[in-house]
Design a protein around this motif. Structure first.
Motif, PDB file in Angstrom:
ATOM      1  N   ALA A  66      10.208  -5.443   3.831  1.00  0.00           N
ATOM      2  CA  ALA A  66      10.157  -4.306   3.093  1.00  0.00           C
ATOM      3  C   ALA A  66      11.120  -4.124   2.004  1.00  0.00           C
ATOM      4  CB  ALA A  66      10.309  -3.077   4.136  1.00  0.00           C
ATOM      5  N   ILE A  67      12.500  -4.601   2.498  1.00  0.00           N
ATOM      6  CA  ILE A  67      13.602  -4.539   1.460  1.00  0.00           C
ATOM      7  C   ILE A  67      13.269  -5.517   0.280  1.00  0.00           C
ATOM      8  CG2 ILE A  67      15.952  -5.218   0.962  1.00  0.00           C
ATOM      9  CD1 ILE A  67      16.447  -4.149   3.879  1.00  0.00           C
ATOM     10  N   ASN A  68      12.784  -6.701   0.662  1.00  0.00           N
ATOM     11  CA  ASN A  68      12.629  -7.754  -0.492  1.00  0.00           C
ATOM     12  C   ASN A  68      11.429  -7.490  -1.447  1.00  0.00           C
ATOM     13  OD1 ASN A  68      14.880  -9.085   0.403  1.00  0.00           O
ATOM     14  ND2 ASN A  68      13.572 -10.581   1.568  1.00  0.00           N
ATOM     15  N   ASN A  69      10.490  -6.423  -1.052  1.00  0.00           N
ATOM     16  CA  ASN A  69       9.322  -6.090  -1.467  1.00  0.00           C
ATOM     17  C   ASN A  69       9.242  -4.668  -2.348  1.00  0.00           C
ATOM     18  OD1 ASN A  69       7.346  -8.513  -1.504  1.00  0.00           O
ATOM     19  ND2 ASN A  69       8.092  -8.356   0.745  1.00  0.00           N
ATOM     20  N   ASP A  70      10.637  -4.171  -2.432  1.00  0.00           N
ATOM     21  CA  ASP A  70      10.860  -2.886  -2.899  1.00  0.00           C
ATOM     22  C   ASP A  70      10.102  -1.767  -2.288  1.00  0.00           C
ATOM     23  OD1 ASP A  70      12.564  -3.803  -5.296  1.00  0.00           O
ATOM     24  OD2 ASP A  70      10.653  -4.455  -6.237  1.00  0.00           O
ATOM     25  N   GLY A  71       9.848  -2.081  -0.801  1.00  0.00           N
ATOM     26  CA  GLY A  71       9.464  -0.964  -0.186  1.00  0.00           C
ATOM     27  C   GLY A  71      10.530  -0.312   0.637  1.00  0.00           C
ATOM     28  N   TYR A  72      10.153   0.803   1.358  1.00  0.00           N
ATOM     29  CA  TYR A  72      11.149   1.656   2.063  1.00  0.00           C
ATOM     30  C   TYR A  72      11.114   1.348   3.477  1.00  0.00           C
ATOM     31  CZ  TYR A  72      13.838   5.840   2.775  1.00  0.00           C
ATOM     32  OH  TYR A  72      14.839   6.660   3.287  1.00  0.00           O
ATOM     33  N   THR A  73      12.267   1.171   4.202  1.00  0.00           N
ATOM     34  CA  THR A  73      12.469   1.166   5.365  1.00  0.00           C
ATOM     35  C   THR A  73      13.423   2.167   6.197  1.00  0.00           C
ATOM     36  OG1 THR A  73      12.598  -0.857   7.115  1.00  0.00           O
ATOM     37  CG2 THR A  73      14.070  -0.849   5.305  1.00  0.00           C
ATOM     38  N   VAL A  74      13.172   2.268   7.437  1.00  0.00           N
ATOM     39  CA  VAL A  74      13.829   3.082   8.233  1.00  0.00           C
ATOM     40  C   VAL A  74      14.100   2.372   9.585  1.00  0.00           C
ATOM     41  CG1 VAL A  74      14.053   5.220   9.547  1.00  0.00           C
ATOM     42  CG2 VAL A  74      12.713   5.097   7.581  1.00  0.00           C
ATOM     43  N   ALA A  75      15.387   2.261   9.876  1.00  0.00           N
ATOM     44  CA  ALA A  75      16.006   1.559  11.187  1.00  0.00           C
ATOM     45  C   ALA A  75      16.360   2.749  12.223  1.00  0.00           C
ATOM     46  CB  ALA A  75      17.011   0.680  11.097  1.00  0.00           C
ATOM     47  N   ILE A  76      15.761   2.926  13.188  1.00  0.00           N
ATOM     48  CA  ILE A  76      16.430   3.740  14.513  1.00  0.00           C
ATOM     49  C   ILE A  76      16.805   2.988  15.102  1.00  0.00           C
ATOM     50  CG2 ILE A  76      15.646   5.568  15.758  1.00  0.00           C
ATOM     51  CD1 ILE A  76      13.367   6.114  13.996  1.00  0.00           C
ATOM     52  N   VAL A  77      18.376   3.178  15.457  1.00  0.00           N
ATOM     53  CA  VAL A  77      18.883   2.356  16.572  1.00  0.00           C
ATOM     54  C   VAL A  77      19.534   3.123  17.849  1.00  0.00           C
ATOM     55  CG1 VAL A  77      20.026   1.015  14.471  1.00  0.00           C
ATOM     56  CG2 VAL A  77      21.248   3.051  15.248  1.00  0.00           C
ATOM     57  N   GLY A  78      19.606   2.410  18.645  1.00  0.00           N
ATOM     58  CA  GLY A  78      19.886   2.852  20.078  1.00  0.00           C
ATOM     59  C   GLY A  78      21.463   2.735  20.287  1.00  0.00           C
ATOM     60  N   ASN A  79      22.310   3.158  19.196  1.00  0.00           N
ATOM     61  CA  ASN A  79      23.785   3.376  19.396  1.00  0.00           C
ATOM     62  C   ASN A  79      24.344   4.020  18.107  1.00  0.00           C
ATOM     63  OD1 ASN A  79      22.579   0.182  18.476  1.00  0.00           O
ATOM     64  ND2 ASN A  79      24.403   0.966  17.016  1.00  0.00           N
ATOM     65  N   GLY A  80      25.503   4.199  18.083  1.00  0.00           N
ATOM     66  CA  GLY A  80      26.120   4.807  16.997  1.00  0.00           C
ATOM     67  C   GLY A  80      25.954   3.953  15.768  1.00  0.00           C
ATOM     68  N   LEU A  81      26.024   4.889  14.595  1.00  0.00           N
ATOM     69  CA  LEU A  81      25.543   4.174  13.308  1.00  0.00           C
ATOM     70  C   LEU A  81      27.009   3.475  12.983  1.00  0.00           C
ATOM     71  CD1 LEU A  81      23.750   6.702  11.263  1.00  0.00           C
ATOM     72  CD2 LEU A  81      22.845   4.590  12.322  1.00  0.00           C
ATOM     73  N   ASP A  82      28.114   3.428  13.545  1.00  0.00           N
ATOM     74  CA  ASP A  82      29.123   2.641  13.162  1.00  0.00           C
ATOM     75  C   ASP A  82      29.394   1.300  13.759  1.00  0.00           C
ATOM     76  OD1 ASP A  82      29.499   3.913  15.909  1.00  0.00           O
ATOM     77  OD2 ASP A  82      31.916   3.788  15.402  1.00  0.00           O
ATOM     78  N   ILE A  83      28.196   1.133  14.670  1.00  0.00           N
ATOM     79  CA  ILE A  83      28.169  -0.353  15.298  1.00  0.00           C
ATOM     80  C   ILE A  83      26.933  -0.911  15.026  1.00  0.00           C
ATOM     81  CG2 ILE A  83      27.572  -1.196  17.764  1.00  0.00           C
ATOM     82  CD1 ILE A  83      29.342   1.014  18.739  1.00  0.00           C
ATOM     83  N   CYS A  84      26.868  -2.140  14.778  1.00  0.00           N
ATOM     84  CA  CYS A  84      25.855  -2.947  14.168  1.00  0.00           C
ATOM     85  C   CYS A  84      25.387  -3.785  15.462  1.00  0.00           C
ATOM     86  CB  CYS A  84      26.082  -3.927  13.176  1.00  0.00           C
ATOM     87  SG  CYS A  84      24.821  -4.758  12.566  1.00  0.00           S
TER      88      CYS A  84
ATOM     89  N   LYS B 103       0.593  -1.202  -0.083  1.00  0.00           N
ATOM     90  CA  LYS B 103       0.124  -0.019  -0.025  1.00  0.00           C
ATOM     91  C   LYS B 103       0.904   1.371   0.072  1.00  0.00           C
ATOM     92  CE  LYS B 103      -3.750  -2.190   2.353  1.00  0.00           C
ATOM     93  NZ  LYS B 103      -4.478  -2.276   3.640  1.00  0.00           N
ATOM     94  N   GLY B 104       2.182   1.013  -0.012  1.00  0.00           N
ATOM     95  CA  GLY B 104       3.073   2.197  -0.142  1.00  0.00           C
ATOM     96  C   GLY B 104       3.534   2.752   1.333  1.00  0.00           C
ATOM     97  N   TYR B 105       3.162   2.117   2.264  1.00  0.00           N
ATOM     98  CA  TYR B 105       3.804   2.537   3.703  1.00  0.00           C
ATOM     99  C   TYR B 105       5.416   2.513   3.846  1.00  0.00           C
ATOM    100  CZ  TYR B 105      -1.085   3.062   5.423  1.00  0.00           C
ATOM    101  OH  TYR B 105      -2.314   3.341   5.716  1.00  0.00           O
ATOM    102  N   SER B 106       5.997   3.024   4.391  1.00  0.00           N
ATOM    103  CA  SER B 106       7.298   2.878   4.874  1.00  0.00           C
ATOM    104  C   SER B 106       7.136   2.128   6.108  1.00  0.00           C
ATOM    105  CB  SER B 106       7.954   4.383   4.951  1.00  0.00           C
ATOM    106  OG  SER B 106       7.925   4.949   3.789  1.00  0.00           O
ATOM    107  N   ILE B 107       7.983   1.434   6.427  1.00  0.00           N
ATOM    108  CA  ILE B 107       8.507   0.577   7.607  1.00  0.00           C
ATOM    109  C   ILE B 107       9.361   1.032   8.494  1.00  0.00           C
ATOM    110  CG2 ILE B 107       8.889  -1.692   8.445  1.00  0.00           C
ATOM    111  CD1 ILE B 107       6.166  -1.709   6.617  1.00  0.00           C
ATOM    112  N   ILE B 108       9.134   1.522   9.835  1.00  0.00           N
ATOM    113  CA  ILE B 108      10.044   2.085  10.740  1.00  0.00           C
ATOM    114  C   ILE B 108      10.228   1.280  11.997  1.00  0.00           C
ATOM    115  CG2 ILE B 108      10.332   4.035  12.134  1.00  0.00           C
ATOM    116  CD1 ILE B 108       8.520   5.627  10.076  1.00  0.00           C
TER     117      ILE B 108
END
Length: 123
Positions: free
Chosen positions: A30-48, A10-15
């Protein structure tokens, strides 16, 4: 995964927060279905975190958006995740809680959603 697929179609972004379980499945769908996803993390972006999500993090970086309010080098800490959930809620118009236990991050996100006047669905 079915619910995420329906939202993406339906065109929603996944957050979400790139955590183990439902979060990672939602980002992946979301990625596998050509959707858009946002990941908000609780650490620095240099750490997975969790570290086993390194490939997922790379895919989100390439096809979506990674966000953190913390500078590089900030390690994950238990007290940062409720703050991250506040941001997830703030960025979301609608919050879907799936299979969450009491006191979980999903319920923290939903509580913030209620405070912000966002639609919250429990499944």
């Amino acid at each position: 995964m079915k619910i995420t697929s329906q939202y993406v179609s339906k065109g929603y972004s996944i957050i979400s927060g790139m955590a183990k379980g439902v979060d990672s499945y939602a980002h992946t769908v979301a990625i596998n279905n050509d959707g858009y996803t946002v990941a908000i993390v609780g650490n620095g972006l240099d750490i997975c975190y969790p570290s086993k999500h390194d490939k997922l993090m790379q895919k989100i970086q390439n096809k979506g958006l990674l966000l953190s309010e913390y500078p590089p080098g900030t390690i994950p800490a238990r007290y940062r995740f409720p703050q991250r959930n506040c941001l997830i809620s703030a960025w979301s118009d609608e919050i879907v809680v799936i299979g969450a236990g009491k006191g979980s991050g999903a319920f923290i996100t939903a509580d913030y959603g209620d405070k912000y006047g966002h639609k919250v669905l429990y499944m």
